[in-house]
Design a protein around this motif. Structure first.
Motif, PDB file in Angstrom:
ATOM      1  N   UNK A 149       0.936  -1.270  -0.131  1.00 49.92           N
ATOM      2  CA  UNK A 149       0.041  -0.100   0.028  1.00 49.92           C
ATOM      3  C   UNK A 149       0.920   1.108  -0.314  1.00 49.92           C
ATOM      4  N   UNK A 150       1.960   1.329   0.535  1.00 49.99           N
ATOM      5  CA  UNK A 150       2.752   2.492   0.798  1.00 49.99           C
ATOM      6  C   UNK A 150       3.307   2.595  -0.591  1.00 49.99           C
ATOM      7  N   UNK A 151       3.827   1.751  -1.199  1.00 50.60           N
ATOM      8  CA  UNK A 151       4.246   1.809  -2.601  1.00 50.60           C
ATOM      9  C   UNK A 151       3.404   2.283  -3.504  1.00 50.60           C
ATOM     10  N   UNK A 152       1.972   2.251  -3.623  1.00 49.93           N
ATOM     11  CA  UNK A 152       0.995   2.567  -4.277  1.00 49.93           C
ATOM     12  C   UNK A 152       0.633   3.921  -3.967  1.00 49.93           C
ATOM     13  N   UNK A 153       0.768   3.956  -2.757  1.00 51.18           N
ATOM     14  CA  UNK A 153       0.275   5.645  -2.565  1.00 51.18           C
ATOM     15  C   UNK A 153       1.355   6.517  -2.970  1.00 51.18           C
ATOM     16  N   UNK A 154       2.714   6.208  -2.654  1.00 46.38           N
ATOM     17  CA  UNK A 154       3.849   7.152  -3.085  1.00 46.38           C
ATOM     18  C   UNK A 154       3.472   7.180  -4.803  1.00 46.38           C
ATOM     19  N   UNK A 155       3.408   6.229  -5.461  1.00 48.99           N
ATOM     20  CA  UNK A 155       3.486   6.218  -6.871  1.00 48.99           C
ATOM     21  C   UNK A 155       2.225   7.300  -7.136  1.00 48.99           C
ATOM     22  N   UNK A 156       1.025   7.163  -6.681  1.00 53.45           N
ATOM     23  CA  UNK A 156      -0.128   8.094  -6.811  1.00 53.45           C
ATOM     24  C   UNK A 156       0.210   9.761  -6.386  1.00 53.45           C
ATOM     25  N   UNK A 157       0.845   9.709  -5.319  1.00 54.95           N
ATOM     26  CA  UNK A 157       1.490  11.085  -5.125  1.00 54.95           C
ATOM     27  C   UNK A 157       2.288  11.489  -5.892  1.00 54.95           C
ATOM     28  N   UNK A 158       3.312  10.708  -6.152  1.00 54.27           N
ATOM     29  CA  UNK A 158       4.473  11.152  -7.254  1.00 54.27           C
ATOM     30  C   UNK A 158       3.978  11.551  -8.664  1.00 54.27           C
ATOM     31  N   UNK A 159       2.884  10.677  -8.884  1.00 52.97           N
ATOM     32  CA  UNK A 159       2.324  11.188 -10.466  1.00 52.97           C
ATOM     33  C   UNK A 159       1.498  12.438 -10.203  1.00 52.97           C
ATOM     34  N   UNK A 160       0.927  12.585  -9.112  1.00 53.30           N
ATOM     35  CA  UNK A 160      -0.023  13.799  -9.239  1.00 53.30           C
ATOM     36  C   UNK A 160       0.942  15.108  -9.205  1.00 53.30           C
ATOM     37  N   UNK A 161       1.759  15.081  -8.451  1.00 58.32           N
ATOM     38  CA  UNK A 161       2.626  16.254  -8.410  1.00 58.32           C
ATOM     39  C   UNK A 161       3.494  16.234  -9.779  1.00 58.32           C
ATOM     40  N   UNK A 162       4.034  15.177 -10.284  1.00 60.13           N
ATOM     41  CA  UNK A 162       4.480  15.304 -11.609  1.00 60.13           C
ATOM     42  C   UNK A 162       3.945  15.758 -12.870  1.00 60.13           C
TER      43      UNK A 162
END
Length: 962
Positions: free
Chosen positions: A923-936
């Motif tokens: 869940x941590x990995x997926x969450x980081x991925x979504x946050x990264x894409x949102x900012x990117x």
């Protein structure tokens, strides 16, 4: 100058030094990838490959072994099982030959075949807690050592590191199934221990010839041969008080093992004497030497005799050997059994006692690969028994172990001649009392003479004991008792009815005033069993009856008085066990022979000595009180051992202890020396601090103290001096000697209280005050009206007005504001904005302490933080954000990310979608991925975006630990 980070000062240097001695550095990202994103505790592929390389017939499916490891219990028992695998004692089934084989995980015979790697920031999450270890060392993909790094500029840096390691054990015990060792370092100190044993007395300082140099310590401790030796040889498990314990052999022990094995295998020499002082782990040294000799190819299937001098120790030795899993072990419980084993040419380890050699035939076995390891050699091989032993095994090698030095009366004969004749200074290996105290393996001892009217008259003590030729070098309590049985006048005096009553009353009063307030326990040593019984009856008139218990050997023809205190084995075992526990009774044991040797109870602090003793017997007896003790929950750290002498033995110390004077000086010191030291410190050191208080602690005094101790080095020096003075007070108190110093001492304690509250966070391993000082502080400090420090202010719209209206100067207000910010961050630890605010307040404090910022500037910055917090609360309410969303929003604004409000809402949705992100790596990995894409989506700089995400999660992780 900004302070250096932990990584720059310590962590990066250790990585470099490890690389220099053969470890391959694996970057954090690569390490995490090889662990399946941090889900595994191992480098799975490498471990599997090495298992198949070392075990060609291993055919289990990939992942089967790892699955087996994951099912090990996350406790000391699972760790012990893993150690067995690390020592290649695990099993796998060979389908071709239809039998079990040893599973090789590490090739100790060909170390170059192993893969040695080191990495940093080793993170793991078990679904409840997350841990990040600074540095981890791996062999063949198995993590075996972790290092916790701290900044050398931080007070109590290593203590904080050990506290963190304790927390890792509590929160993520899975990490410590494979991991075997840990160290904590601040670039100056280098403390080490084994997983599942984080008690202070079992954490040691690694010593290197280049004192104080981190590079030398890392390169010697982490050297590949040293690490392999730790894993293969020097980690041991043993049962103590029916609980499994884990230990690591210290440097003096491994040195003695190496020396013993080398001497035993030397074709030209066959004798050696090892002196390791009482309480320094001699038993494990003997066991490990026997184990190494048994397995040495050069020994060619040897016979090893472990010679013990008492039934009690024989039983303990057998239990320890069994817990170590040694094979080929026999117990020669009788003379007949010992003779048979030697005649039949048994090959293996034999545990027996020296008296089993009585009347043994000459040359019962003339092989040269017989190795005899003899405990307490100073008393077990004298006279006929030693002659039988030497004649029965004429070509054997003999290594003697002793817990006391060779006394001056036997140089050139006895023990010295039997074992020390082949070494220039008599010892094959030496770990003296002074060495032990310096290392913290044992504690210093202090003594005090009882009032003169209770002491034995000098002429009686001298004529009937100290001047007797047969009493010189007395090495055995039974031998001592025979001498005392003839000392009629001496015994009559010691057992006089009126004196027994007076001593018992004095002991009770001293225990209640001096020992019980510290939380510790005591021995009363009577001259014989009858004296013990008398003392029990007398003590019961001054103490609750369950406070004390008598422990002595029972005889069938005992008098009614003696039979009154007989114990069966179960009762005695329970008393021993309860005595070693803080909250259980009894608190005082009355003994005369039993428990004076071999009994290890760290809670034992005081010995009331009413039995004439000397030389080895005296040294062994008083060594019962020199064991270190630490209790984290009660915050107790035993400072020393104490002997109150009712005989007068210590008035004639040079005569009572016939050892070299430099050894005597290290053994015990008169408590008068501590009184002189306390007086000196109170007269020479305390005044410079007392002068800082001019008006009986008004607000100006408090502000002056805060200003004066802004400098961390000045503060550290004061804390060190105060703690030394406080410890002296604790040792001496209560005593009329202290009366002239009470007012100044309580003022000094009040100064410490102010400075501590202002500048330090409470550290688990150290308390505010020792117990007696704490009572004094409660009594006196309140009268000074100290309340200005740590006046926590509610951080609302009125906070600035309240701070401005407070009494006290700017320095006090700075500290109070910092404490207020830290407090609200702790209370609302789910609000990242407050966590970040507390971190900024801490930075202001560091700048303030280092005088990079004036008091006015520090106060202004903190006021701005309070005002900013009020602004953000209004803006957060207007936008309808929770604390997390607002913090993300402000972070994105500060980073000039466009559409910050929309992106913040997307990130909030991601957190809602993965509510278990703190408990699940996936869940941590997926969450980081979504946050990264949102900012990117609003920035094409991926490195910058990654940095923002890392900072965000770093703060959230910090918040979760508050």
């Amino acid at each position: 100058m900004p302070t250096s980070s932990e990584h720059k000062t310590v962590q990066a240097r250790i990585m470099t030094y490890a690389q220099n001695v053969g470890w391959t550095v694996v970057c954090r990202e690569e390490a995490e990838k090889r662990r399946g994103g941090g889900l595994s505790l191992f480098y799975d592929d490498l471990l599997d490959a090495k298992v198949r390389e070392f075990n060609p017939r291993y055919a289990d499916a990939e992942g089967a072994l790892l699955g087996q490891f994951r099912h090990l219990h996350a406790d000391i028992y699972g760790n012990r099982e893993f150690v067995e695998h690390l020592r290649n004692r695990g099993k796998f089934f060979d389908h071709e030959e239809k039998r079990e084989r040893d599973l090789i995980l590490i090739d100790y015979d060909h170390p170059e075949r192993n893969v040695y790697e080191v990495t940093e920031e080793w993170s793991f999450h078990n679904g409840h807690y997350g841990t990040r270890e600074d540095i981890v060392f791996l062999i063949n993909g198995i993590p075996v050592l972790m290092i916790e790094c701290k900044n050398a500029t931080r007070d109590e840096a290593i203590a904080l590191g050990i506290d963190q390691i304790r927390r890792y054990h509590r929160e993520t015990p899975e990490l410590f199934v494979p991991q075997q060792l840990f160290t904590a370092t601040d670039a100056i100190g280098f403390s080490y221990g084994v997983s599942w044993n984080t008690v202070r007395r079992n954490i040691f300082n690694w010593k290197d010839e280049e004192i104080g140099k981190l590079e030398a310590k890392v390169k010697s401790f982490c050297a590949i041969p040293q690490m392999l030796a730790f894993l293969k040889e020097y980690i041991v498990f043993a049962e103590k008080d029916e609980e499994l314990q884990k230990y690591i052999l210290r440097q003096h022990q491994t040195g003695a093992v190496d020396a013993s094995v080398s001497r035993a295998l030397d074709p030209k020499r066959s004798r050696g004497l090892i002196w390791h002082t009482q309480g320094s782990g001699k038993t494990f040294t003997m066991i490990k030497a026997a184990d190494r000799l048994f397995r040495a190819p050069e020994a060619d299937k040897p016979t090893i005799l472990l010679m013990i001098d008492r039934n009690e120790l024989e039983d303990q030795m057998l239990k320890n050997l069994a817990s170590l899993g040694l094979g080929n072990l026999e117990h020669a419980s009788s003379i007949f059994r010992l003779n048979k084993l030697l005649k039949d040419d048994y090959r293996g380890i034999i545990v027996t006692m020296i008296h089993k050699f009585r009347d043994m035939p000459a040359e019962i076995n003339s092989r040269s690969n017989i190795f005899v390891l003899i405990d307490e050699a100073h008393r077990t091989t004298g006279g006929d028994l030693g002659n039988y032993l030497m004649a029965g095994l004429p070509n054997a090698s003999f290594i003697g172990f002793t817990g006391t030095p060779v006394d001056k009366t036997v140089y050139g004969k006895g023990t010295f001649k039997t074992f020390g004749c082949e070494d220039d200074k008599g010892y094959l290996h030496k770990y003296s009392i002074a060495d032990s105290i310096e290392d913290g393996t044992t504690l210093p001892l202090y003594y005090q003479l009882a009032p003169n009217d209770m002491l034995v008259p000098h002429e009686t003590l001298d004529a009937e004991f100290l001047s007797l030729a047969e009493a010189e070098g007395v090495a055995d309590i039974e031998e001592l008792n025979k001498i005392l049985d003839r000392a009629v006048n001496l015994k009559n005096f010691l057992k006089g009815k009126e004196r027994i009553e007076k001593v018992a009353q004095f002991v009770a009063g001293h225990y209640l005033a001096n020992v019980e307030p510290l939380g510790y326990k005591a021995f009363l040593v009577g001259v014989d069993r009858e004296a013990c019984a008398f003392y029990k009856q007398a003590l019961d008139r001054f103490l609750p009856s369950d406070y004390s218990a008598v422990v002595y050997t029972a005889n069938n023809n005992d008098s009614a008085l003696l039979k009154q205190f007989h114990l069966d084995q179960k009762e005695e075992r329970q008393i021993r066990k309860s005595f070693g526990k803080l909250a259980e009774l009894p608190k005082l044991l009355i003994v005369t022979e039993k428990l004076l040797t071999g009994f290890d109870a760290p809670l034992l602090y005081a010995m009331y000595l009413d039995k004439p003793m000397r030389d080895h017997t005296l040294l062994q007896a008083i060594a019962r009180v020199n064991r270190p003790y630490e209790n984290e929950a009660q915050e107790m750290v035993k400072p020393h051992g104490f002997v109150l002498d009712f005989v007068g033995i210590f008035d004639k110390l040079e005569k009572a202890l016939a050892f070299d004077s430099n050894e005597i000086n290290a053994i015990v010191k008169d408590i008068k020396l501590l009184k002189a030291l306390f007086k000196s410190k109170m007269e020479s050191i305390a005044p410079e601090y007392l002068r800082l208080v001019e008006s009986n602690f008004n607000d100006r005094d408090v502000d002056n103290l805060i200003e004066h101790f802004r400098d961390p080095e000045r503060r550290k020096a004061f804390f060190r001096e105060y703690k030394e003075i406080e410890m002296l007070y604790e040792i001496i108190s209560p005593d009329a000697f202290l009366r002239p110093f009470i007012d100044n001492y309580s003022m000094l304690a009040a100064i410490y209280d102010v400075v501590r509250k202002a500048y330090t966070k409470r550290i688990q391993v150290d308390r505010e005050f020792q117990r007696k000082t704490n009572m004094l502080v409660q009594e006196h400090v309140g009268s000074y009206g100290i309340g200005q420090v740590q006046q926590v202010v509610k951080l609302d719209a009125n906070a600035i007005d309240i701070i401005n209206a407070q009494s006290g100067g700017g320095a006090t207000k700075v500290i109070n504001l910092i404490k207020s910010i830290e407090r609200i961050a702790e209370e609302q630890s789910d609000d990242p904005f407050l966590i970040a605010m507390a971190a900024r307040a801490q930075a202001v404090q560091e700048s303030f302490e280092n005088r990079q910022t004036t008091t006015a500037e520090a106060l202004e910055k903190l006021m701005q933080e309070v005002e900013a917090n009020e602004v953000r609360k209004k803006e957060q309410a207007e936008k309808g954000f929770d604390g997390l969303t607002y913090f993300v929003y402000r972070t994105l604004l500060d980073e000039n990310i466009e559409q910050a409000e929309d992106v913040s809402r997307q990130i909030k949705s991601a957190f809602v979608e993965y509510p278990n992100w703190q408990k699940s790596e996936a869940a941590m990995r997926e969450l980081r991925k979504k946050i990264t894409f949102a900012i990117y989506a609003q920035s094409d700089d991926l490195d910058r975006v990654t940095g923002i995400v890392d900072a965000l999660f770093g703060l959230l992780e910090k918040a979760s630990r508050i």
